[in-house]
Design a protein around this motif. Structure first.
Motif, PDB file in Angstrom:
ATOM      1  N   GLY A  29     -26.148  32.628  56.619  1.00 44.74           N
ATOM      2  CA  GLY A  29     -26.288  31.762  55.450  1.00 44.74           C
ATOM      3  C   GLY A  29     -25.035  31.006  55.088  1.00 44.74           C
ATOM      4  N   GLY A  30     -23.905  31.412  55.642  1.00 50.16           N
ATOM      5  CA  GLY A  30     -22.697  30.604  55.527  1.00 50.16           C
ATOM      6  C   GLY A  30     -21.930  30.706  54.234  1.00 50.16           C
ATOM      7  N   ALA A  31     -22.265  31.665  53.365  1.00 52.91           N
ATOM      8  CA  ALA A  31     -21.507  31.777  52.108  1.00 52.91           C
ATOM      9  C   ALA A  31     -20.962  33.185  51.945  1.00 52.91           C
ATOM     10  CB  ALA A  31     -22.383  31.418  50.922  1.00 52.91           C
ATOM     11  N   SER A  32     -19.764  33.299  51.389  1.00 54.16           N
ATOM     12  CA  SER A  32     -19.152  34.616  51.181  1.00 54.16           C
ATOM     13  C   SER A  32     -18.713  34.846  49.751  1.00 54.16           C
ATOM     14  CB  SER A  32     -17.936  34.784  52.101  1.00 54.16           C
ATOM     15  OG  SER A  32     -18.356  34.998  53.429  1.00 54.16           O
ATOM     16  N   CYS A  33     -18.916  33.873  48.878  1.00 53.60           N
ATOM     17  CA  CYS A  33     -18.363  33.962  47.527  1.00 53.60           C
ATOM     18  C   CYS A  33     -19.487  34.093  46.510  1.00 53.60           C
ATOM     19  CB  CYS A  33     -17.530  32.711  47.249  1.00 53.60           C
ATOM     20  SG  CYS A  33     -16.924  32.650  45.567  1.00 53.60           S
ATOM     21  N   HIS A  34     -19.344  35.037  45.583  1.00 54.03           N
ATOM     22  CA  HIS A  34     -20.420  35.277  44.619  1.00 54.03           C
ATOM     23  C   HIS A  34     -20.604  34.111  43.646  1.00 54.03           C
ATOM     24  CE1 HIS A  34     -17.061  36.359  41.964  1.00 54.03           C
ATOM     25  NE2 HIS A  34     -17.887  36.159  40.980  1.00 54.03           N
ATOM     26  N   VAL A  35     -19.600  33.225  43.595  1.00 54.13           N
ATOM     27  CA  VAL A  35     -19.720  32.052  42.717  1.00 54.13           C
ATOM     28  C   VAL A  35     -20.662  31.013  43.328  1.00 54.13           C
ATOM     29  CG1 VAL A  35     -18.394  30.171  41.623  1.00 54.13           C
ATOM     30  CG2 VAL A  35     -17.438  32.475  41.729  1.00 54.13           C
ATOM     31  N   GLY A  36     -20.852  31.096  44.664  1.00 53.13           N
ATOM     32  CA  GLY A  36     -21.771  30.174  45.326  1.00 53.13           C
ATOM     33  C   GLY A  36     -21.099  29.293  46.361  1.00 53.13           C
ATOM     34  N   TYR A  37     -19.749  29.382  46.445  1.00 57.11           N
ATOM     35  CA  TYR A  37     -19.044  28.578  47.438  1.00 57.11           C
ATOM     36  C   TYR A  37     -19.028  29.292  48.796  1.00 57.11           C
ATOM     37  CZ  TYR A  37     -17.458  25.661  43.573  1.00 57.11           C
ATOM     38  OH  TYR A  37     -17.421  24.818  42.490  1.00 57.11           O
ATOM     39  N   ARG A  38     -18.683  28.516  49.833  1.00 61.34           N
ATOM     40  CA  ARG A  38     -18.596  29.060  51.191  1.00 61.34           C
ATOM     41  C   ARG A  38     -17.503  30.131  51.250  1.00 61.34           C
ATOM     42  NH1 ARG A  38     -17.426  24.413  53.246  1.00 61.34           N
ATOM     43  NH2 ARG A  38     -15.216  24.851  53.547  1.00 61.34           N
ATOM     44  N   SER A  39     -16.330  29.774  50.756  1.00 61.54           N
ATOM     45  CA  SER A  39     -15.192  30.693  50.724  1.00 61.54           C
ATOM     46  C   SER A  39     -14.858  31.024  49.281  1.00 61.54           C
ATOM     47  CB  SER A  39     -13.986  30.021  51.388  1.00 61.54           C
ATOM     48  OG  SER A  39     -12.771  30.640  50.979  1.00 61.54           O
ATOM     49  N   CYS A  40     -14.262  32.199  49.057  1.00 62.97           N
ATOM     50  CA  CYS A  40     -13.764  32.527  47.720  1.00 62.97           C
ATOM     51  C   CYS A  40     -12.556  31.663  47.349  1.00 62.97           C
ATOM     52  CB  CYS A  40     -13.348  33.990  47.656  1.00 62.97           C
ATOM     53  SG  CYS A  40     -14.710  35.148  47.849  1.00 62.97           S
ATOM     54  N   PHE A  41     -11.942  31.043  48.347  1.00 65.76           N
ATOM     55  CA  PHE A  41     -10.714  30.269  48.105  1.00 65.76           C
ATOM     56  C   PHE A  41     -11.088  28.782  48.057  1.00 65.76           C
ATOM     57  CE2 PHE A  41      -9.544  34.328  49.748  1.00 65.76           C
ATOM     58  CZ  PHE A  41      -8.355  34.656  49.125  1.00 65.76           C
ATOM     59  N   TYR A  42     -11.592  28.348  46.912  1.00 68.28           N
ATOM     60  CA  TYR A  42     -12.093  26.979  46.775  1.00 68.28           C
ATOM     61  C   TYR A  42     -11.236  26.148  45.838  1.00 68.28           C
ATOM     62  CZ  TYR A  42     -14.286  29.545  42.920  1.00 68.28           C
ATOM     63  OH  TYR A  42     -14.499  30.363  41.837  1.00 68.28           O
ATOM     64  N   ARG A  43     -10.074  26.685  45.460  1.00 68.04           N
ATOM     65  CA  ARG A  43      -9.152  25.928  44.608  1.00 68.04           C
ATOM     66  C   ARG A  43      -7.734  26.053  45.134  1.00 68.04           C
ATOM     67  NH1 ARG A  43     -10.815  28.754  39.080  1.00 68.04           N
ATOM     68  NH2 ARG A  43     -10.783  30.444  40.607  1.00 68.04           N
ATOM     69  N   SER A  44      -7.008  24.933  45.160  1.00 65.77           N
ATOM     70  CA  SER A  44      -5.624  24.962  45.627  1.00 65.77           C
ATOM     71  C   SER A  44      -4.665  24.890  44.440  1.00 65.77           C
ATOM     72  CB  SER A  44      -5.355  23.825  46.606  1.00 65.77           C
ATOM     73  OG  SER A  44      -5.416  22.586  45.944  1.00 65.77           O
ATOM     74  N   ILE A  45      -3.484  25.459  44.676  1.00 66.45           N
ATOM     75  CA  ILE A  45      -2.408  25.462  43.679  1.00 66.45           C
ATOM     76  C   ILE A  45      -1.416  24.370  44.084  1.00 66.45           C
ATOM     77  CG2 ILE A  45      -0.523  26.821  42.679  1.00 66.45           C
ATOM     78  CD1 ILE A  45      -2.061  29.366  43.614  1.00 66.45           C
ATOM     79  N   PRO A  46      -1.128  23.418  43.213  1.00 64.81           N
ATOM     80  CA  PRO A  46      -0.157  22.378  43.592  1.00 64.81           C
ATOM     81  C   PRO A  46       1.230  22.981  43.802  1.00 64.81           C
ATOM     82  CG  PRO A  46      -0.773  22.183  41.269  1.00 64.81           C
ATOM     83  CD  PRO A  46      -1.644  23.253  41.854  1.00 64.81           C
ATOM     84  N   ILE A  47       1.930  22.513  44.832  1.00 68.14           N
ATOM     85  CA  ILE A  47       3.243  23.044  45.194  1.00 68.14           C
ATOM     86  C   ILE A  47       4.320  22.061  44.744  1.00 68.14           C
ATOM     87  CG2 ILE A  47       4.718  23.736  47.146  1.00 68.14           C
ATOM     88  CD1 ILE A  47       2.060  24.313  48.663  1.00 68.14           C
ATOM     89  N   GLY A  48       5.392  22.579  44.204  1.00 67.26           N
ATOM     90  CA  GLY A  48       6.515  21.726  43.837  1.00 67.26           C
ATOM     91  C   GLY A  48       7.162  22.181  42.549  1.00 67.26           C
ATOM     92  N   PRO A  49       8.363  21.659  42.267  1.00 63.41           N
ATOM     93  CA  PRO A  49       9.083  22.055  41.061  1.00 63.41           C
ATOM     94  C   PRO A  49       8.277  21.701  39.818  1.00 63.41           C
ATOM     95  CG  PRO A  49      10.468  20.704  42.511  1.00 63.41           C
ATOM     96  CD  PRO A  49       9.077  20.633  43.038  1.00 63.41           C
ATOM     97  N   ALA A  50       8.344  22.553  38.825  1.00 67.55           N
ATOM     98  CA  ALA A  50       7.594  22.334  37.583  1.00 67.55           C
ATOM     99  C   ALA A  50       8.536  21.845  36.501  1.00 67.55           C
ATOM    100  CB  ALA A  50       6.933  23.634  37.149  1.00 67.55           C
ATOM    101  N   ALA A  51       8.016  21.003  35.617  1.00 69.05           N
ATOM    102  CA  ALA A  51       8.758  20.673  34.402  1.00 69.05           C
ATOM    103  C   ALA A  51       8.759  21.903  33.493  1.00 69.05           C
ATOM    104  CB  ALA A  51       8.102  19.487  33.705  1.00 69.05           C
ATOM    105  N   GLU A  52       9.620  21.905  32.514  1.00 67.13           N
ATOM    106  CA  GLU A  52       9.742  23.093  31.670  1.00 67.13           C
ATOM    107  C   GLU A  52       8.403  23.456  31.034  1.00 67.13           C
ATOM    108  OE1 GLU A  52      12.939  24.793  28.404  1.00 67.13           O
ATOM    109  OE2 GLU A  52      13.208  22.851  29.345  1.00 67.13           O
ATOM    110  N   ASP A  53       8.055  24.719  31.121  1.00 63.49           N
ATOM    111  CA  ASP A  53       6.815  25.257  30.523  1.00 63.49           C
ATOM    112  C   ASP A  53       5.554  24.575  31.042  1.00 63.49           C
ATOM    113  OD1 ASP A  53       8.328  26.998  29.068  1.00 63.49           O
ATOM    114  OD2 ASP A  53       8.494  25.647  27.353  1.00 63.49           O
ATOM    115  N   GLU A  54       5.638  24.002  32.232  1.00 68.45           N
ATOM    116  CA  GLU A  54       4.465  23.320  32.776  1.00 68.45           C
ATOM    117  C   GLU A  54       3.427  24.337  33.244  1.00 68.45           C
ATOM    118  OE1 GLU A  54       3.274  20.131  36.289  1.00 68.45           O
ATOM    119  OE2 GLU A  54       5.376  20.591  35.903  1.00 68.45           O
TER     120      GLU A  54
END
Lengths: 165, 165
Positions: A112-137
Motif C-alpha cells: 500500500g506504500g504508506a508507513s505513517c499513521h498521519v497518512g503520508y508515505r513516510s513519517c518524515f514529511y517536513r523539513s527543518i530549514p538549515i542556517g543561522p537564526a536571528a535572535e529568538d527566531e
C-alpha cells in the motif's frame, strides 16, 4: 509435537567483548534500560526513510522469524505488528545491525506504500530549514510531502492517536 | 555588539496539541527523559543509512545553525561535533523531522566518505539473516562491507572506544 507458531526459537548471544560485538558474527543486541532497541525502516527501492521506532526482544525475534516488521509501541505499550490494522505491512527484504548493536536497519517493501499513521508515505514529511537564526527566531517547517496516501479516519476509525505531547 | 558565535539564537516551540505537532509548521521536538531525540543520517547520494545517534537540544540547535551534524555522545556524555577528531564531517544537505517530532533525519555528504568509528563507510555493515529459526538457534551475521575506509588506530590513536557492553 511441532512447536506452537507463536513460540520463538531464536536466541541472542551474550555481549562479552567489544571485538565480539563490533567485529564478530554473533547477534548480540544491546537493549536499553526499557528493554528496547532503536529501529529505522527505509524503502528498499527509493531509500527513503519511512519511520523510526523501537523493538523489544520479542519484536526483534518475530521480525527475524517472519520477515514482517514488528515493533514495540511505546505509546500503546504493546507488541505491534506493523500493518495489522492498516494493511500497510512492511516486508523486510534486508535487515542490518550497527557497530555496537544498539540500532537495527530494516530495508522494506510496504503493502500500500504508506508507513505513517498521519497518512503520508513516510513519517518524515517536513523539513527543518538549515542556517543561522536571528535572535529568538522560531524555525518554520516545510512540507516535503503534500498528498496523503490514505485517509487515517477511514483506516483507523476512532482508535486513539499514538502521538503523545 | 555581535552575539558570541557559540550562543544559539534558535528557539523551539512548546508542544501544545497533536494537530500542531503533526500537521503544523512549528518545530516542537520531543526530547526524552534524558533530554535526547533520536537521529538518523543517510548518504544524500546513495541513500545508505550511515549511522543512528542522539541529539540534545544544543546539538540540534548547532546542527541547524551550522549545517554540520552535531550529536550527543551517550558513551562520552558530551556534545559531539561529528568529524572533529576524524575529519569525517557530515554536511547536512536536508534535515527532516517525523510526525510526532521525536526523530530527526539528516541527509548528509561526508568528507572522506566514512561515518563509522570501526572504519567502515556505514555503521550498518552486517546483515541479520531472516527466516524461521531452529530451536535455540543463534543467528550468524553476514558482513555487507568488507573493506575499511580508514584505519581507526591511525585516526583515533588511543582514544577510548565508544562502544559499551
Amino acid at each position: 509435537m511441532a512447536a506452537a507458531q507463536s513460540a520463538p526459537n531464536l536466541q541472542f548471544a551474550a555481549r562479552r567483548s567489544i571485538e565480539q560485538v563490533e567485529l564478530g558474527r554473533d547477534l548480540a543486541p544491546k537493549f536499553d534500560a526499557d528493554g528496547l532497541i532503536a529501529v529505522v525502516a527505509t524503502d528498499i527501492d527509493s531509500g527513503e526513510l519511512l519511520m523510526h521506532g523501537y523493538m523489544n526482544a520479542e519484536a526483534l525475534t518475530r521480525t527475524i522469524e517472519t520477515g514482517q516488521a514488528h515493533y514495540w509501541s511505546r505509546s500503546r505499550a504493546c507488541l505491534w505488528h506493523k500493518g495489522a490494522t492498516s494493511g500497510f505491512v512492511q516486508h523486510v527484504r534486508q535487515m542490518l545491525i550497527d557497530d555496537d548493536q544498539d540500532a537495527v536497519w530494516l530495508r522494506v517493501r510496504v503493502d500500500g506504500g504508506a508507513s505513517c499513521h498521519v497518512g503520508y508515505r513516510s513519517c518524515f514529511y517536513r523539513s527543518i530549514p538549515i542556517g543561522p537564526a536571528a535572535e529568538d527566531e522560531m524555525p518554520r517547517l516545510q512540507f516535503t510531502e503534500t498528498e496523503l496516501v490514505f485517509d487515517p479516519a477511514q483506516v483507523y476509525g476512532n482508535a486513539p492517536n499514538p502521538t503523545q505531547l
